[in-house]
Design a protein around this motif. Structure first.
Motif, PDB file in Angstrom:
ATOM      1  N   ALA A   9     -13.519  27.560  -5.918  1.00  0.00           N
ATOM      2  CA  ALA A   9     -14.809  27.894  -6.525  1.00  0.00           C
ATOM      3  C   ALA A   9     -15.393  26.769  -7.366  1.00  0.00           C
ATOM      4  O   ALA A   9     -16.463  26.930  -7.961  1.00  0.00           O
ATOM      5  CB  ALA A   9     -14.656  29.146  -7.390  1.00  0.00           C
ATOM      6  N   LEU A  10     -14.710  25.612  -7.443  1.00  0.00           N
ATOM      7  CA  LEU A  10     -15.318  24.492  -8.152  1.00  0.00           C
ATOM      8  C   LEU A  10     -16.612  24.081  -7.455  1.00  0.00           C
ATOM      9  O   LEU A  10     -16.758  24.253  -6.243  1.00  0.00           O
ATOM     10  CB  LEU A  10     -14.346  23.305  -8.202  1.00  0.00           C
ATOM     11  N   HIS A  11     -17.542  23.523  -8.213  1.00  0.00           N
ATOM     12  CA  HIS A  11     -18.887  23.273  -7.686  1.00  0.00           C
ATOM     13  C   HIS A  11     -19.339  21.868  -8.078  1.00  0.00           C
ATOM     14  O   HIS A  11     -19.215  21.470  -9.236  1.00  0.00           O
ATOM     15  CB  HIS A  11     -19.857  24.318  -8.248  1.00  0.00           C
ATOM     16  N   ASP A  12     -19.831  21.085  -7.099  1.00  0.00           N
ATOM     17  CA  ASP A  12     -20.247  19.707  -7.381  1.00  0.00           C
ATOM     18  C   ASP A  12     -21.729  19.572  -7.717  1.00  0.00           C
ATOM     19  O   ASP A  12     -22.254  18.465  -7.852  1.00  0.00           O
ATOM     20  CB  ASP A  12     -19.896  18.797  -6.205  1.00  0.00           C
ATOM     21  N   GLY A  13     -22.421  20.710  -7.873  1.00  0.00           N
ATOM     22  CA  GLY A  13     -23.863  20.705  -8.128  1.00  0.00           C
ATOM     23  C   GLY A  13     -24.656  21.084  -6.905  1.00  0.00           C
ATOM     24  O   GLY A  13     -25.815  21.509  -6.999  1.00  0.00           O
ATOM     25  N   GLU A  14     -24.039  20.943  -5.727  1.00  0.00           N
ATOM     26  CA  GLU A  14     -24.692  21.316  -4.466  1.00  0.00           C
ATOM     27  C   GLU A  14     -23.869  22.321  -3.672  1.00  0.00           C
ATOM     28  O   GLU A  14     -24.403  23.268  -3.101  1.00  0.00           O
ATOM     29  CB  GLU A  14     -24.934  20.066  -3.611  1.00  0.00           C
ATOM     30  N   LYS A  15     -22.561  22.098  -3.635  1.00  0.00           N
ATOM     31  CA  LYS A  15     -21.691  22.949  -2.819  1.00  0.00           C
ATOM     32  C   LYS A  15     -20.435  23.323  -3.597  1.00  0.00           C
ATOM     33  O   LYS A  15     -20.015  22.641  -4.527  1.00  0.00           O
ATOM     34  CB  LYS A  15     -21.272  22.205  -1.546  1.00  0.00           C
ATOM     35  N   PHE A  16     -19.850  24.454  -3.138  1.00  0.00           N
ATOM     36  CA  PHE A  16     -18.529  24.812  -3.628  1.00  0.00           C
ATOM     37  C   PHE A  16     -17.491  23.902  -2.976  1.00  0.00           C
ATOM     38  O   PHE A  16     -17.700  23.369  -1.880  1.00  0.00           O
ATOM     39  CB  PHE A  16     -18.200  26.276  -3.294  1.00  0.00           C
ATOM     40  N   LEU A  17     -16.359  23.741  -3.618  1.00  0.00           N
ATOM     41  CA  LEU A  17     -15.311  22.883  -3.089  1.00  0.00           C
ATOM     42  C   LEU A  17     -14.846  23.367  -1.717  1.00  0.00           C
ATOM     43  O   LEU A  17     -14.544  22.561  -0.830  1.00  0.00           O
ATOM     44  CB  LEU A  17     -14.122  22.842  -4.068  1.00  0.00           C
ATOM     45  N   ILE A  18     -14.814  24.691  -1.516  1.00  0.00           N
ATOM     46  CA  ILE A  18     -14.326  25.248  -0.247  1.00  0.00           C
ATOM     47  C   ILE A  18     -15.263  24.897   0.896  1.00  0.00           C
ATOM     48  O   ILE A  18     -14.869  24.927   2.075  1.00  0.00           O
ATOM     49  CB  ILE A  18     -14.150  26.785  -0.360  1.00  0.00           C
ATOM     50  N   GLN A  19     -16.533  24.544   0.587  1.00  0.00           N
ATOM     51  CA  GLN A  19     -17.484  24.157   1.623  1.00  0.00           C
ATOM     52  C   GLN A  19     -17.280  22.710   2.078  1.00  0.00           C
ATOM     53  O   GLN A  19     -17.894  22.286   3.057  1.00  0.00           O
ATOM     54  CB  GLN A  19     -18.913  24.361   1.102  1.00  0.00           C
ATOM     55  N   LYS A  20     -16.406  21.991   1.396  1.00  0.00           N
ATOM     56  CA  LYS A  20     -16.097  20.614   1.778  1.00  0.00           C
ATOM     57  C   LYS A  20     -14.638  20.426   2.196  1.00  0.00           C
ATOM     58  O   LYS A  20     -14.326  19.563   3.015  1.00  0.00           O
ATOM     59  CB  LYS A  20     -16.406  19.676   0.607  1.00  0.00           C
ATOM     60  N   TYR A  21     -13.745  21.232   1.628  1.00  0.00           N
ATOM     61  CA  TYR A  21     -12.311  21.052   1.872  1.00  0.00           C
ATOM     62  C   TYR A  21     -11.615  22.399   2.037  1.00  0.00           C
ATOM     63  O   TYR A  21     -12.003  23.397   1.415  1.00  0.00           O
ATOM     64  CB  TYR A  21     -11.645  20.325   0.694  1.00  0.00           C
ATOM     65  N   ALA A  22     -10.577  22.407   2.874  1.00  0.00           N
ATOM     66  CA  ALA A  22      -9.631  23.523   2.847  1.00  0.00           C
ATOM     67  C   ALA A  22      -8.786  23.357   1.583  1.00  0.00           C
ATOM     68  O   ALA A  22      -8.490  22.236   1.168  1.00  0.00           O
ATOM     69  CB  ALA A  22      -8.748  23.515   4.087  1.00  0.00           C
ATOM     70  N   VAL A  23      -8.431  24.492   0.956  1.00  0.00           N
ATOM     71  CA  VAL A  23      -7.764  24.439  -0.355  1.00  0.00           C
ATOM     72  C   VAL A  23      -6.515  25.313  -0.338  1.00  0.00           C
ATOM     73  O   VAL A  23      -6.536  26.432   0.188  1.00  0.00           O
ATOM     74  CB  VAL A  23      -8.722  24.917  -1.477  1.00  0.00           C
ATOM     75  N   ALA A  24      -5.436  24.799  -0.920  1.00  0.00           N
ATOM     76  CA  ALA A  24      -4.201  25.578  -1.062  1.00  0.00           C
ATOM     77  C   ALA A  24      -3.546  25.204  -2.385  1.00  0.00           C
ATOM     78  O   ALA A  24      -3.957  24.249  -3.057  1.00  0.00           O
ATOM     79  CB  ALA A  24      -3.250  25.303   0.098  1.00  0.00           C
ATOM     80  N   THR A  25      -2.536  25.963  -2.759  1.00  0.00           N
ATOM     81  CA  THR A  25      -1.770  25.674  -3.975  1.00  0.00           C
ATOM     82  C   THR A  25      -0.293  25.872  -3.683  1.00  0.00           C
ATOM     83  O   THR A  25       0.074  26.592  -2.747  1.00  0.00           O
ATOM     84  CB  THR A  25      -2.223  26.591  -5.136  1.00  0.00           C
ATOM     85  N   THR A  26       0.542  25.209  -4.433  1.00  0.00           N
ATOM     86  CA  THR A  26       1.984  25.383  -4.279  1.00  0.00           C
ATOM     87  C   THR A  26       2.635  25.188  -5.637  1.00  0.00           C
ATOM     88  O   THR A  26       2.151  24.387  -6.450  1.00  0.00           O
ATOM     89  CB  THR A  26       2.576  24.395  -3.253  1.00  0.00           C
ATOM     90  N   PRO A  27       3.705  25.935  -5.931  1.00  0.00           N
ATOM     91  CA  PRO A  27       4.357  25.767  -7.234  1.00  0.00           C
ATOM     92  C   PRO A  27       5.079  24.440  -7.366  1.00  0.00           C
ATOM     93  O   PRO A  27       5.337  23.976  -8.466  1.00  0.00           O
ATOM     94  CB  PRO A  27       5.333  26.944  -7.293  1.00  0.00           C
TER      95      PRO A  27
END
Length: 863
Positions: free
Chosen positions: A626-644
């Motif tokens: 859900a981060l936003h660069d002023g034009e798009k959300f991060l998910i609209q530019k990159y696939a996103v995952a997390t890991t411990p």
């Protein structure tokens, strides 16, 4: 360390002490068959009774060898083994104690069930002292639900069948202690009340006092829980809840005081100076919490007078350490310094204790008391004397690694204060190496550590990280061959170890962590289009490290203290969850500027399409998509995952042709422990979508979704995916991290793990655990830690879960699109989730709001 930690005192079965003199007063003609054995036994008894536990071991071991060599001396072998077991337990060497308990129990089991039951209780205490509470509970009562009878052949059942009230009181008390240490405080109170009732009826004063002390400790623990929760609620602006929790703190503290005062009264009646001293020491911090400063001062003075009258043994040494730390109102952290005015009294007390430890040749106790003295001189900035004492503590602790790491850490702090950076780094590295060798013991030993983990273990990792990071140039792309890159790699290895420690501490003795990449991971050889972002939240600022697939690295700093960061991240999350408000992207843009913008040029140049985050602290509680660069959300530019942590992540792509799911769901409204959970009408559609896209899947809805059916299916079939569509709650402790089943029961993540690992037909971990309709509290980074570790703890390569509950119609759409992309398009899991989230955004209308799509996060293997 266990022996000096507040509220960690175990039932000692003094009624069995007669075994120590059994051989001395026994049949002399029988003993005469084994020359000199009875003399060694006598020597051991005399040394034990004098408090010289180390000295008692050697003669008893000689006697044991002689009895084992002779014929028809199995009873003598068993009795000497009992004595050795108790002695090793007194010395804090529980592993050795357990081995001798096994010998003694093996002898008594076929001929004396009552004695067997009593020894099982003592063996269980040894397991509890190591934090192995499941084993303790199994010996005492069996691995049963709280509303069931204890299993046969356990200590409680044996005592009850023989009407052995003394043994039963001891077993219930030890069981209560095991549950208290486990963190199940309400169950602990129930069992301890059983023990107290029986001990009172049979006038067993020692067990009576022990039960009262344990109940006091339990209510003190409950007060700690409520206090932490009230502070969390206050930070979130939930003033009404915070007030209610503060009232609970007062109530629990009052009950703890009452139990300790009753313990003191019984000890005074019996002229028991040891337990009088212990009661006063337990009361001092509680009086301070009640702002009863006169009572606290009086209790402290009484304890000091009584301490001088105690026999010179190990108990007196540890009591001195506790008393020294009680010379002021608050000594919660090992780093906290005593006020200058009370330091001379503490030093005098600790020097007396040092003399006792030297006289009794008790190196373990000596390491703690001398180390504590070293800390006081560290606080006085007398670094020469502090270092000298700390080195003495290290030498004394060479065989006791659970204390050694404390003095290595203290050495590092002293060198750091003197600006001797290489020596400080070396000492910190030694401390962490020591922790790694005893990880299981110190991180799962006691639920109290879940309160003071951040004071006693975590700072060592973070201090070392800070020392190493300070030399790395910021905002510069460092090549794989740069010397600073090697330094950053070392920092990330330390951070990964910290993540393992945090998870093991969170899940306690139920933890089933498996390190799959002990040598680290070369991301470039696995995935050329992914960058790993690692955040490290330190007290005054936060480091963001990007690791590129070609081995290059870059670090940037966010100059914001941890509390300010917490507030702004919570504001970001609150905005994401505001379904009915117009979305304000400014908080998301601010976090984007902190975490992503400094790396945009390098990301574009490397043609990256996937970002994987290893988050720290409060950053675990928000979705990066859900981060936003002023034009798009991060998910609209990159696939996103997390890991411990990469060491816990098995990086291997799944075979989409073999995907089928066990799909469990709840559609109905339920109520559990007074908490209402709303119906989820779209869950049936969600389960249907799973069946449509993953052929061969098995649905279990509502009442069919229960432990028994889950166990049956996992035992008889192989499912690469387990999809659970129900309410889930992730709390500060794993007992409050659970899923709601169709028969209105709680299924904890650790219980789910045991079901999966014990019944699944496949030897491989399951590919994916999907949990929809889950929820973690805003601002609770410890609850977010539980979510971060859910895949690992549940025995899955990956998990797809939600950070907060959303409209279940949107959940059904996301699940359907995710599985379709995963099965048909051969995408990675991260790309499949990206496609599902984009499909919701592209529908427009309310679904453009991140509240509907952002909570879904992929944890673990993103391939």
């Amino acid at each position: 360390m266990r022996q000096r930690r507040k509220a960690r005192y175990y039932f000692i079965l003094i009624m069995l002490l007669s075994s120590l003199t059994c051989l001395w007063w026994g049949n002399m003609p029988l003993l005469a068959q084994v020359p000199y054995a009875h003399q060694f036994v006598q020597q051991g008894i005399e040394r034990y009774q004098a408090g010289d536990y180390n000295g008692a071991i050697a003669p008893w071991q000689r006697a044991l060898i002689l009895y084992q060599k002779a014929k028809n001396n199995q009873q003598e072998v068993a009795i000497v083994a009992e004595n050795l077991a108790r002695t090793y337990q007194q010395l804090g060497q529980s592993n050795q104690a357990i081995q001798y308990w096994e010998q003694a129990i093996a002898y008594y089991r076929p001929i004396d069930r009552q004695q067997t039951g009593r020894l099982l209780t003592e063996q269980a205490q040894s397991y509890s002292s190591m934090g192995q509470n499941r084993q303790a509970i199994a010996l005492l009562c069996g691995a049963v639900q709280s509303n069931q009878e204890c299993l046969p052949q356990t200590a409680v059942s044996i005592a009850r069948s023989h009407k052995d009230l003394l043994g039963e009181a001891a077993a219930w008390g030890s069981l209560g202690e095991a549950y208290r240490i486990r963190g199940d405080y309400l169950q602990a109170i129930d069992y301890l009340q059983h023990s107290l009732k029986i001990a009172t009826e049979i006038a067993s004063f020692q067990l009576h006092i022990s039960a009262l002390n344990s109940l006091g400790n339990t209510y003190s623990n409950l007060a700690q829980v409520s206090d932490r929760a009230s502070k969390s609620a206050e930070r979130l602006g939930e003033s009404e809840q915070a007030n209610q929790l503060r009232q609970q703190v007062v109530s629990h503290t009052t009950k703890a005081v009452e139990f300790f005062q009753n313990s003191l009264k019984v000890a005074q009646q019996q002229n028991d100076r040891v337990n009088q001293t212990r009661a006063y020491i337990n009361l001092i911090p509680l009086y301070y919490q009640q702002e009863n400063f006169i009572a606290a001062a009086q209790a402290n003075q009484q304890a000091l007078v009584l301490w001088q009258q105690l026999p010179d043994n190990r108990n007196k040494i540890y009591t001195a350490i506790d008393l020294a730390k009680r010379q002021q109102s608050s000594t919660n952290s090992p780093l906290e310094c005593l006020n200058v005015g009370v330091q001379p009294n503490a030093i005098a007390l600790l020097k007396q204790a040092t003399s006792i430890a030297q006289k009794t040749q008790d190196n373990r106790a000596l390491s703690f008391v001398v180390g504590e003295l070293g800390h006081i001189y560290e606080c006085r900035k007398d670094y020469t004397q502090a270092l000298k004492l700390t080195q003495q503590a290290r030498w004394a602790a060479e065989q006791d690694k659970d204390s050694l790491y404390l003095w290595e850490w203290q050495t590092g702090r002293i060198y750091q204060a003197q600006n001797q950076k290489p020596a400080a780094i070396s000492a910190y590295e030694k401390a962490i190496t020591t922790i790694e060798t005893i990880r299981d013991e110190i991180l799962t030993a006691n639920r109290d550590l879940q309160f003071d983990f951040r004071d006693t273990v975590e700072p060592i990792y973070r201090d070392l990280i800070t020392l190493k990071l300070n030399d790395v140039p910021p905002s510069v792309l460092l090549s794989a061959t740069d010397a600073n890159t090697k330094n950053l790699t070392s920092v990330l290895t330390t951070a990964d170890s910290l993540k393992l420690a945090e998870l093991q501490n969170y899940f306690g003795d139920d933890c089933a962590l498996t390190v799959v990449n002990p040598q680290g991971v070369d991301i470039g050889s696995i995935d050329r289009n992914t960058v790993i972002f690692s955040s490290l939240v330190l007290d005054e600022r936060t480091a963001i490290i990007a690791s590129f697939p070609n081995g290059d690295k870059k670090v940037t700093w966010l100059d914001k203290d941890s509390e300010s960061l917490r507030k702004e991240i919570n504001e970001f999350r609150l905005g994401l969850e505001s379904f009915f408000d117009d979305y304000n992207p400014q908080p998301a843009q601010k976090v984007y500027d902190w975490l992503i913008r400094p790396f945009t040029a390098e990301l574009e140049q490397a043609q990256i399409d996937t970002l994987v985050f290893i988050q720290d602290g409060i950053l675990r509680s928000v979705p990066m998509a859900a981060l936003h660069d002023g034009e798009k959300f991060l998910i609209q530019k990159y696939a996103v995952a997390t890991t411990p942590g990469l060491s816990l992540t098995e990086l291997k792509a799944s075979n989409p042709q073999n995907l089928r799911a066990l799909a469990l769901g709840l559609t109905e409204r339920v109520e559990i422990d007074g908490q209402e959970f709303a119906p989820l009408p779209y869950v049936q559609q969600e389960i249907g979508e799973v069946q449509e896209h993953l052929k061969g899947s098995t649905p279990l809805l509502n009442e069919e979704f229960n432990r028994t059916r889950l166990q049956q299916e996992l035992s008889s079939n192989t499912y690469p995916i387990i999809h659970i569509a129900t309410h889930g709650v992730f709390g500060t402790v794993p007992e409050n991290t659970f899923l709601v089943t169709g028969n209105q029961e709680k299924l904890t993540i650790t219980e789910l793990d045991r079901l999966i690992r014990s019944t699944t037909k496949s030897t491989e971990p399951i590919e994916l655990l999907t949990l929809t309709a889950c929820q973690t509290a805003i601002g609770d980074d410890r609850a977010a830690l539980g979510l971060a570790g859910v895949a690992v703890q549940a025995g899955a390569k990956s998990a797809l879960a939600s950070l907060w509950s959303i409209e279940d119609a949107a959940t059904a759409q996301v699940a359907a699109q995710f599985y379709e992309s995963l099965k048909e398009s051969r995408m990675s899991k991260a790309q499949a989730l990206q496609t599902a989230q984009l499909s919701l955004i592209e529908q427009g209308g309310i679904y453009t709001h991140p509240a509907y799509w952002a909570p879904f996060i992929l944890i673990g293997n993103w391939l």
